[in-house]
Motif scaffolding. Structure first.
Motif, PDB file in Angstrom:
ATOM      1  N   VAL A  83     -17.663  -8.733  -6.842  1.00 14.05           N
ATOM      2  CA  VAL A  83     -16.625  -8.935  -7.850  1.00 14.05           C
ATOM      3  C   VAL A  83     -15.286  -8.384  -7.386  1.00 14.05           C
ATOM      4  N   SER A  84     -15.305  -7.228  -6.715  1.00 10.35           N
ATOM      5  CA  SER A  84     -14.051  -6.553  -6.388  1.00 10.35           C
ATOM      6  C   SER A  84     -13.269  -7.259  -5.291  1.00 10.35           C
ATOM      7  N   VAL A  85     -13.957  -8.002  -4.400  1.00 13.66           N
ATOM      8  CA  VAL A  85     -13.225  -8.619  -3.293  1.00 13.66           C
ATOM      9  C   VAL A  85     -13.310 -10.137  -3.295  1.00 13.66           C
ATOM     10  N   GLU A  86     -13.992 -10.717  -4.249  1.00 16.19           N
ATOM     11  CA  GLU A  86     -14.199 -12.162  -4.210  1.00 16.19           C
ATOM     12  C   GLU A  86     -12.890 -12.920  -4.198  1.00 16.19           C
ATOM     13  N   GLU A  87     -11.918 -12.437  -4.964  1.00 20.84           N
ATOM     14  CA  GLU A  87     -10.658 -13.159  -5.066  1.00 20.84           C
ATOM     15  C   GLU A  87      -9.580 -12.600  -4.146  1.00 20.84           C
ATOM     16  N   GLY A  88      -9.868 -11.456  -3.487  1.00 23.95           N
ATOM     17  CA  GLY A  88      -8.851 -10.846  -2.640  1.00 23.95           C
ATOM     18  C   GLY A  88      -9.211 -10.922  -1.175  1.00 23.95           C
ATOM     19  N   GLU A  89      -8.430 -10.211  -0.359  1.00 23.66           N
ATOM     20  CA  GLU A  89      -8.674 -10.177   1.067  1.00 23.66           C
ATOM     21  C   GLU A  89      -9.914  -9.348   1.363  1.00 23.66           C
ATOM     22  N   PRO A  90     -10.682  -9.716   2.409  1.00 25.33           N
ATOM     23  CA  PRO A  90     -11.766  -8.834   2.860  1.00 25.33           C
ATOM     24  C   PRO A  90     -11.181  -7.496   3.274  1.00 25.33           C
ATOM     25  N   THR A  91     -11.848  -6.422   2.877  1.00 24.66           N
ATOM     26  CA  THR A  91     -11.294  -5.107   3.142  1.00 24.66           C
ATOM     27  C   THR A  91     -12.412  -4.110   3.399  1.00 24.66           C
ATOM     28  N   GLY A  92     -12.069  -2.990   4.024  1.00 29.15           N
ATOM     29  CA  GLY A  92     -13.022  -1.912   4.229  1.00 29.15           C
ATOM     30  C   GLY A  92     -13.367  -1.687   5.678  1.00 29.15           C
ATOM     31  N   VAL A  93     -14.150  -0.635   5.929  1.00 27.99           N
ATOM     32  CA  VAL A  93     -14.604  -0.292   7.278  1.00 27.99           C
ATOM     33  C   VAL A  93     -15.719  -1.245   7.683  1.00 27.99           C
ATOM     34  N   LEU A  94     -15.611  -1.815   8.874  1.00 26.25           N
ATOM     35  CA  LEU A  94     -16.621  -2.726   9.407  1.00 26.25           C
ATOM     36  C   LEU A  94     -17.327  -2.016  10.560  1.00 26.25           C
ATOM     37  N   LYS A  95     -18.522  -1.500  10.280  1.00 29.85           N
ATOM     38  CA  LYS A  95     -19.270  -0.728  11.266  1.00 29.85           C
ATOM     39  C   LYS A  95     -20.236  -1.653  12.005  1.00 29.85           C
ATOM     40  N   VAL A  96     -20.024  -1.788  13.326  1.00 25.30           N
ATOM     41  CA  VAL A  96     -20.793  -2.732  14.131  1.00 25.30           C
ATOM     42  C   VAL A  96     -21.314  -2.022  15.377  1.00 25.30           C
ATOM     43  N   SER A  97     -22.561  -2.331  15.763  1.00 25.18           N
ATOM     44  CA  SER A  97     -23.147  -1.807  16.994  1.00 25.18           C
ATOM     45  C   SER A  97     -23.163  -2.911  18.045  1.00 25.18           C
ATOM     46  N   LEU A  98     -22.744  -2.570  19.277  1.00 24.87           N
ATOM     47  CA  LEU A  98     -22.646  -3.546  20.363  1.00 24.87           C
ATOM     48  C   LEU A  98     -23.120  -2.921  21.668  1.00 24.87           C
ATOM     49  N   ALA A  99     -23.788  -3.719  22.497  1.00 22.24           N
ATOM     50  CA  ALA A  99     -24.086  -3.269  23.847  1.00 22.24           C
ATOM     51  C   ALA A  99     -22.769  -3.092  24.601  1.00 22.24           C
ATOM     52  N   PRO A 100     -22.585  -1.996  25.346  1.00 20.70           N
ATOM     53  CA  PRO A 100     -21.265  -1.693  25.930  1.00 20.70           C
ATOM     54  C   PRO A 100     -20.690  -2.790  26.811  1.00 20.70           C
ATOM     55  N   SER A 101     -21.411  -3.202  27.842  1.00 18.93           N
ATOM     56  CA  SER A 101     -20.862  -4.178  28.785  1.00 18.93           C
ATOM     57  C   SER A 101     -20.590  -5.514  28.101  1.00 18.93           C
ATOM     58  N   PHE A 102     -21.563  -5.996  27.352  1.00 21.13           N
ATOM     59  CA  PHE A 102     -21.418  -7.267  26.651  1.00 21.13           C
ATOM     60  C   PHE A 102     -20.305  -7.186  25.604  1.00 21.13           C
ATOM     61  N   GLY A 103     -20.278  -6.101  24.852  1.00 19.75           N
ATOM     62  CA  GLY A 103     -19.289  -5.963  23.790  1.00 19.75           C
ATOM     63  C   GLY A 103     -17.871  -5.902  24.308  1.00 19.75           C
ATOM     64  N   VAL A 104     -17.663  -5.135  25.375  1.00 22.42           N
ATOM     65  CA  VAL A 104     -16.315  -5.001  25.932  1.00 22.42           C
ATOM     66  C   VAL A 104     -15.846  -6.318  26.553  1.00 22.42           C
ATOM     67  N   SER A 105     -16.759  -7.024  27.238  1.00 18.66           N
ATOM     68  CA  SER A 105     -16.368  -8.242  27.950  1.00 18.66           C
ATOM     69  C   SER A 105     -16.143  -9.434  27.025  1.00 18.66           C
ATOM     70  N   HIS A 106     -16.992  -9.582  25.993  1.00 22.32           N
ATOM     71  CA  HIS A 106     -16.994 -10.834  25.240  1.00 22.32           C
ATOM     72  C   HIS A 106     -16.626 -10.707  23.764  1.00 22.32           C
ATOM     73  N   LEU A 107     -16.737  -9.510  23.180  1.00 21.95           N
ATOM     74  CA  LEU A 107     -16.444  -9.377  21.755  1.00 21.95           C
ATOM     75  C   LEU A 107     -15.155  -8.619  21.471  1.00 21.95           C
ATOM     76  N   LEU A 108     -14.867  -7.602  22.259  1.00 15.55           N
ATOM     77  CA  LEU A 108     -13.610  -6.881  22.058  1.00 15.55           C
ATOM     78  C   LEU A 108     -12.396  -7.804  22.172  1.00 15.55           C
ATOM     79  N   PRO A 109     -12.393  -8.790  23.094  1.00 12.22           N
ATOM     80  CA  PRO A 109     -11.233  -9.706  23.161  1.00 12.22           C
ATOM     81  C   PRO A 109     -11.040 -10.548  21.905  1.00 12.22           C
ATOM     82  N   LEU A 110     -12.054 -10.629  21.035  1.00 11.52           N
ATOM     83  CA  LEU A 110     -11.909 -11.385  19.789  1.00 11.52           C
ATOM     84  C   LEU A 110     -11.170 -10.592  18.712  1.00 11.52           C
ATOM     85  N   LEU A 111     -11.050  -9.284  18.927  1.00  9.78           N
ATOM     86  CA  LEU A 111     -10.548  -8.410  17.867  1.00  9.78           C
ATOM     87  C   LEU A 111      -9.092  -8.670  17.481  1.00  9.78           C
ATOM     88  N   PRO A 112      -8.167  -8.914  18.413  1.00  3.72           N
ATOM     89  CA  PRO A 112      -6.772  -9.117  17.988  1.00  3.72           C
ATOM     90  C   PRO A 112      -6.595 -10.261  16.986  1.00  3.72           C
TER      91      PRO A 112
END
Length: 309
Positions: A83-112
């Motif tokens: 209810v609190s975010v349905e009509e607004g922007e997604p918000t809050g801390v997004l806690k994600v676990s990633l394998a280091p090599s894979f995460g840095v090479s292929h997922l971190l570049p998606l962040l910007p």
């Protein structure tokens, strides 16, 4: 009537057996969690925990109360989040676990671009070589492989996790390449010791005909991290067995070469894991959708397939 904060503090403390662990999940101080639980006990007129310097243990009344409220608490949290975010922007801390090599090479570049689209989301990304307990440790999502699909967890397959043999052009210069995995024993092997078992990881490789042969690497160099394994191979120290995503940039640049182009080992799948709640927080839902879109756009399912040779 009890506040949601008091109930959350009680349930998370019961699940983790510690005020400190509950505090980390709730982004509170241990003192605040302890006060919330004490207020709940005072309002109910019963003691819910046996406290010691080592751990918390539920009293009989605490066990009965936990069984009564834990499921209802999850439903209430989902309803509030929806209810609190349905009509607004997604918000809050997004806690994600990633394998280091894979995460840095292929997922971190998606962040910007992800943050440009969703500026009110605050990433808390943990790069770690382990399969976390997504639900118990309070992660919104995890990306990798080898997770136990526990009750309450969903796995969405993103791409294959294929293992291939690689070495640098300088190392292979002048050598006769093997024709099947058993021939790797004639070369210098860079191998990895598992952090969880303490053993050297071995692989059974296969080809398109369905033949299966154990990859017999000589233990010339031993490391305990995939990134170190890749760098040792890139430095010309021998042959290593690595997941395609971990070496794809080096293969595309020519820094590494596949030693047995028609052979690979199947390590399962790279998957996106998240809690199987009916109403996911919007921050989690948009992250899932964004990652799936990126994998399709970058054609990772095909590019990560070592079976293509």
């Amino acid at each position: 009537m009890e506040t949601l904060a008091n109930l959350e503090s009680f349930v998370r403390s019961a699940e983790s057996g510690s005020f400190s662990a509950a505090a980390r999940r709730l982004a509170l101080t241990p003192a605040a969690v302890s006060r919330n639980v004490a207020m709940l006990e005072r309002n109910l007129g019963v003691r819910l925990f046996h406290r010691s310097t080592r751990k918390l243990a539920l009293t009989e009344a605490g066990e009965h109360f936990l069984a009564s409220v834990s499921g209802n608490l999850a439903a209430l949290q989902e309803a509030i989040a929806a209810v609190s975010v349905e009509e607004g922007e997604p918000t809050g801390v997004l806690k994600v676990s990633l394998a280091p090599s894979f995460g840095v090479s292929h997922l971190l570049p998606l962040l910007p671009t992800f943050l440009a689209r969703y500026p009110r989301i605050r990433p808390e990304w943990h790069f770690e070589n382990r399969a976390v307990d997504v639900v118990a440790e309070g992660y919104d999502a995890a990306i990798g492989g080898g997770f136990d699909l526990m009750p309450g967890l969903v796995a969405r397959t993103l791409a294959p996790a294929h293992i291939i043999a690689v070495a640098s052009p300088a190392y292979l210069a002048g050598l006769t390449p093997p024709v099947e995995p058993s021939g790797l024993v004639a070369l210098d092997g860079i191998v990895m010791r598992s952090l969880s078992t303490g053993r050297i990881r071995t692989w059974v490789m296969r080809n398109a005909r369905g033949d299966e042969v154990t990859a017999a690497l000589r233990e010339t160099i031993v490391v305990n991290d995939p990134a170190a394994l890749r760098e040792a191979a890139r430095l010309g120290l021998g042959v290593a067995l690595l997941a395609v995503p971990d070496v794809l940039p080096c293969l595309e640049s020519g820094e590494l070469i596949r030693v047995l182009p028609q052979w690979w080992a199947d390590a399962g799948a790279i998957s996106l894991y998240y809690a199987s709640r009916n109403l996911l927080p919007r921050k989690t839902r948009v992250f899932i959708d964004y990652v799936v879109e990126a994998f399709i756009r970058e054609d990772y399912a095909r590019r990560f397939a070592g079976s293509l040779g």
